[in-house]
Design a protein around this motif. Structure first.
Motif, PDB file in Angstrom:
ATOM      1  N   LYS A 178       0.812  -1.212   0.000  1.00  0.00           N
ATOM      2  CA  LYS A 178       0.000   0.000   0.000  1.00  0.00           C
ATOM      3  C   LYS A 178       0.842   1.257   0.000  1.00  0.00           C
ATOM      4  N   SER A 179       2.020   1.208   0.611  1.00  0.00           N
ATOM      5  CA  SER A 179       2.886   2.383   0.684  1.00  0.00           C
ATOM      6  C   SER A 179       4.325   2.022   0.324  1.00  0.00           C
TER       7      SER A 179
ATOM      8  N   ALA B 182       0.648   3.024  -6.402  1.00  0.00           N
ATOM      9  CA  ALA B 182       0.128   3.336  -5.067  1.00  0.00           C
ATOM     10  C   ALA B 182      -0.335   4.786  -4.992  1.00  0.00           C
ATOM     11  N   GLU B 183       0.417   5.689  -5.611  1.00  0.00           N
ATOM     12  CA  GLU B 183       0.026   7.106  -5.624  1.00  0.00           C
ATOM     13  C   GLU B 183      -1.297   7.302  -6.375  1.00  0.00           C
TER      14      GLU B 183
ATOM     15  N   ARG C 224      -3.661   5.083  -6.773  1.00  0.00           N
ATOM     16  CA  ARG C 224      -4.720   4.497  -5.934  1.00  0.00           C
ATOM     17  C   ARG C 224      -5.115   5.444  -4.804  1.00  0.00           C
ATOM     18  N   ARG C 225      -4.138   6.159  -4.251  1.00  0.00           N
ATOM     19  CA  ARG C 225      -4.454   7.123  -3.185  1.00  0.00           C
ATOM     20  C   ARG C 225      -5.328   8.261  -3.696  1.00  0.00           C
ATOM     21  N   ARG C 226      -5.197   8.585  -4.974  1.00  0.00           N
ATOM     22  CA  ARG C 226      -5.985   9.681  -5.572  1.00  0.00           C
ATOM     23  C   ARG C 226      -7.227   9.169  -6.304  1.00  0.00           C
ATOM     24  N   GLU C 227      -7.517   7.894  -6.158  1.00  0.00           N
ATOM     25  CA  GLU C 227      -8.615   7.267  -6.895  1.00  0.00           C
ATOM     26  C   GLU C 227      -9.944   8.006  -6.718  1.00  0.00           C
TER      27      GLU C 227
END
Length: 110
Positions: A10-11, A84-85, A87-90
């Motif tokens: 995830k990170s 991952a970046e 996905r964080r802004r999805e």
């Protein structure tokens, strides 16, 4: 190993952070010294190491040639970080699923 099973972290670490701590710090190289070894400008290397820029394939190849790191591994690190970046802004990306028109709703052809 988790990535090999199709599970992404995830990170994941930015490759610049990895290179800063695992290469430059371990070899006690300054950014200026490393930039000279790599044949790049100090600002370009600094931006990567401080996570202000992404690792390019060319820079990964320079690290491979200078320090023996695998270019492929470094680029996989960058790809994992980018995924991952995203996905964080999805939640900020508003796209509806595509639905193919059915025969009843398709325009009639003449």
């Amino acid at each position: 190993m988790a990535e090999a099973l199709g599970i992404r972290m995830k990170s994941p670490a930015h490759p610049g952070d990895f290179l800063k701590h695992e290469v430059l710090d371990e070899l006690q190289l300054s950014v200026t010294e490393a930039a000279g070894i790599l044949g790049v400008t100090r600002p370009a290397l600094s931006a990567l190491l401080n996570e202000r820029s992404s690792l390019s394939p060319e820079m990964a190849l320079r690290f491979e040639k200078a320090f023996g790191l695998s270019m492929d591994t470094l680029m996989r690190m960058q790809n994992s970080f980018d995924i991952a970046e995203a996905r964080r802004r999805e939640g900020d990306i508003h796209v509806l699923p595509y639905k193919a028109p059915t025969a009843a709703s398709a325009p009639k052809q003449r």
